[in-house]
Design an enzyme around this catalytic site. Structure first.
Site, PDB file in Angstrom:
ATOM      1  N   GLY A  11       0.726  -1.361   0.092  1.00 40.98           N
ATOM      2  CA  GLY A  11      -0.051   0.091   0.076  1.00 40.98           C
ATOM      3  C   GLY A  11       0.747   1.106  -0.108  1.00 40.98           C
ATOM      4  O   GLY A  11       2.092   1.149   0.386  1.00 40.98           O
ATOM      5  N   GLN A  28       3.048   9.772   1.313  1.00 40.66           N
ATOM      6  CA  GLN A  28       4.535   9.078   1.354  1.00 40.66           C
ATOM      7  C   GLN A  28       5.383   9.314  -0.025  1.00 40.66           C
ATOM      8  O   GLN A  28       6.451   9.161  -0.104  1.00 40.66           O
ATOM      9  CB  GLN A  28       4.089   7.433   1.456  1.00 40.66           C
ATOM     10  CG  GLN A  28       3.655   7.011   2.751  1.00 40.66           C
ATOM     11  CD  GLN A  28       3.796   5.544   2.839  1.00 40.66           C
ATOM     12  OE1 GLN A  28       2.510   5.153   2.313  1.00 40.66           O
ATOM     13  NE2 GLN A  28       4.568   4.876   3.124  1.00 40.66           N
ATOM     14  N   CYS A  77       6.925  -0.380   7.017  1.00 38.31           N
ATOM     15  CA  CYS A  77       6.325   0.603   6.127  1.00 38.31           C
ATOM     16  C   CYS A  77       7.585   1.368   5.325  1.00 38.31           C
ATOM     17  O   CYS A  77       8.635   1.299   5.752  1.00 38.31           O
ATOM     18  CB  CYS A  77       6.010   1.907   7.161  1.00 38.31           C
ATOM     19  SG  CYS A  77       5.422   3.539   6.535  1.00 38.31           S
ATOM     20  N   LEU A  78       7.155   1.646   4.044  1.00 39.96           N
ATOM     21  CA  LEU A  78       8.334   2.088   3.264  1.00 39.96           C
ATOM     22  C   LEU A  78       8.736   3.481   3.631  1.00 39.96           C
ATOM     23  O   LEU A  78      10.043   3.544   3.263  1.00 39.96           O
ATOM     24  CB  LEU A  78       7.435   2.295   1.673  1.00 39.96           C
ATOM     25  CG  LEU A  78       7.045   1.148   1.057  1.00 39.96           C
ATOM     26  CD1 LEU A  78       6.479   1.404  -0.218  1.00 39.96           C
ATOM     27  CD2 LEU A  78       8.180  -0.030   0.836  1.00 39.96           C
ATOM     28  N   HIS A 131      -3.659   0.571   7.972  1.00 36.93           N
ATOM     29  CA  HIS A 131      -2.183   1.300   7.801  1.00 36.93           C
ATOM     30  C   HIS A 131      -2.187   2.522   6.918  1.00 36.93           C
ATOM     31  O   HIS A 131      -1.906   3.479   7.343  1.00 36.93           O
ATOM     32  CB  HIS A 131      -1.171   0.220   7.324  1.00 36.93           C
ATOM     33  CG  HIS A 131       0.075   0.478   7.384  1.00 36.93           C
ATOM     34  ND1 HIS A 131       1.087   0.103   8.227  1.00 36.93           N
ATOM     35  CD2 HIS A 131       0.670   1.288   6.542  1.00 36.93           C
ATOM     36  CE1 HIS A 131       2.271   0.809   7.801  1.00 36.93           C
ATOM     37  NE2 HIS A 131       2.070   1.691   6.945  1.00 36.93           N
ATOM     38  N   GLU A 132      -2.726   2.260   5.723  1.00 30.29           N
ATOM     39  CA  GLU A 132      -2.914   3.423   4.818  1.00 30.29           C
ATOM     40  C   GLU A 132      -3.941   4.662   5.460  1.00 30.29           C
ATOM     41  O   GLU A 132      -3.622   5.771   5.032  1.00 30.29           O
ATOM     42  CB  GLU A 132      -3.409   2.932   3.375  1.00 30.29           C
ATOM     43  CG  GLU A 132      -2.508   2.036   2.843  1.00 30.29           C
ATOM     44  CD  GLU A 132      -0.977   2.145   3.144  1.00 30.29           C
ATOM     45  OE1 GLU A 132      -0.668   3.468   3.023  1.00 30.29           O
ATOM     46  OE2 GLU A 132      -0.100   1.207   2.944  1.00 30.29           O
ATOM     47  N   HIS A 145      -2.085   6.710   7.631  1.00 34.82           N
ATOM     48  CA  HIS A 145      -1.078   7.637   7.027  1.00 34.82           C
ATOM     49  C   HIS A 145      -1.811   8.846   6.654  1.00 34.82           C
ATOM     50  O   HIS A 145      -1.237   9.927   6.654  1.00 34.82           O
ATOM     51  CB  HIS A 145      -0.563   7.098   5.742  1.00 34.82           C
ATOM     52  CG  HIS A 145       0.805   6.191   5.905  1.00 34.82           C
ATOM     53  ND1 HIS A 145       1.798   6.711   6.519  1.00 34.82           N
ATOM     54  CD2 HIS A 145       1.187   4.935   5.491  1.00 34.82           C
ATOM     55  CE1 HIS A 145       2.797   5.784   6.309  1.00 34.82           C
ATOM     56  NE2 HIS A 145       2.506   4.616   6.012  1.00 34.82           N
TER      57      HIS A 145
END
Ligand code: NI
Length: 175
Positions: free
Chosen positions: A45, A50, A92-93, A134-135, A138
């Site tokens: 995702g 991000q 997480c990226l 999770h997204e 963000h």
């Protein structure tokens, strides 16, 4: 197509509640590059902040793990309700080389617009339900590590400072 640089922990855009989207054609110009970036980084995702974009949308694709899944776009998503509890490991990226097991609801009711502008309310569970949570975090300026206990969070504090400074931690950590 182009790959965006990933915005890392420490950037203020990752702590912001992103702007609600009213102009869907505007984001459709960005979506292909968002997916390209996510695949390049092997993520499941990717939220707009991000990649430095202040717009309330995320792309998700878990089809490598679940074969009936497909690339999805969530515009202005909101979690309306939830049930159950589940522990799952997340990464997480924007927080490279750190992973941690996080408790979250098992099922979530999510409202969102799709790429055609159609409104949906839908329950999600399993891996997809987890990635959506999770997204959506963000998009509201929240990191998965915010859900850690203070004691566990303290273990990664130094690594987070390194990521904020250099973009990478000196060592990886799995909590
Ligand atoms: Ni993330």
């Amino acid at each position: 197509m182009a790959v965006f640089p990933i915005v890392k922990y420490g950037d203020p855009l990752l702590r912001k509640h992103l702007k609600e989207i009213t102009d869907i054609p505007e984001i459709l110009k960005l979506v292909d590059d968002m997916f390209e970036t996510m695949y390049e980084e092997a993520g499941m995702g990717l939220a707009a902040n991000q990649v430095g974009i202040d717009m309330n949308f995320a792309v998700i694709d878990i089809s490598h793990a679940e074969e009936d899944e497909y690339p999805r776009i969530f515009i202005n998503p909101e979690i309306l309700d939830s049930t159950g509890r589940d522990d799952m490991e997340e990464g997480c990226l924007s927080i490279p080389e750190i992973r941690a097991t996080i408790p979250r609801p098992e099922r979530v009711l999510v409202s969102y617009l799709d790429e055609k502008g159609d409104y949906h309310e839908e329950w999600f569970d399993g891996l997809l339900g987890r990635v959506i949570q999770h997204e959506v975090d963000h998009l509201n300026g929240v990191f998965y590590i915010d859900h850690l206990t203070p004691a566990k969070h303290a273990i990664i504090d130094k690594r987070l400072a390194e990521i904020a400074e250099t973009g990478a931690p000196s060592t990886g950590i799995v909590l």
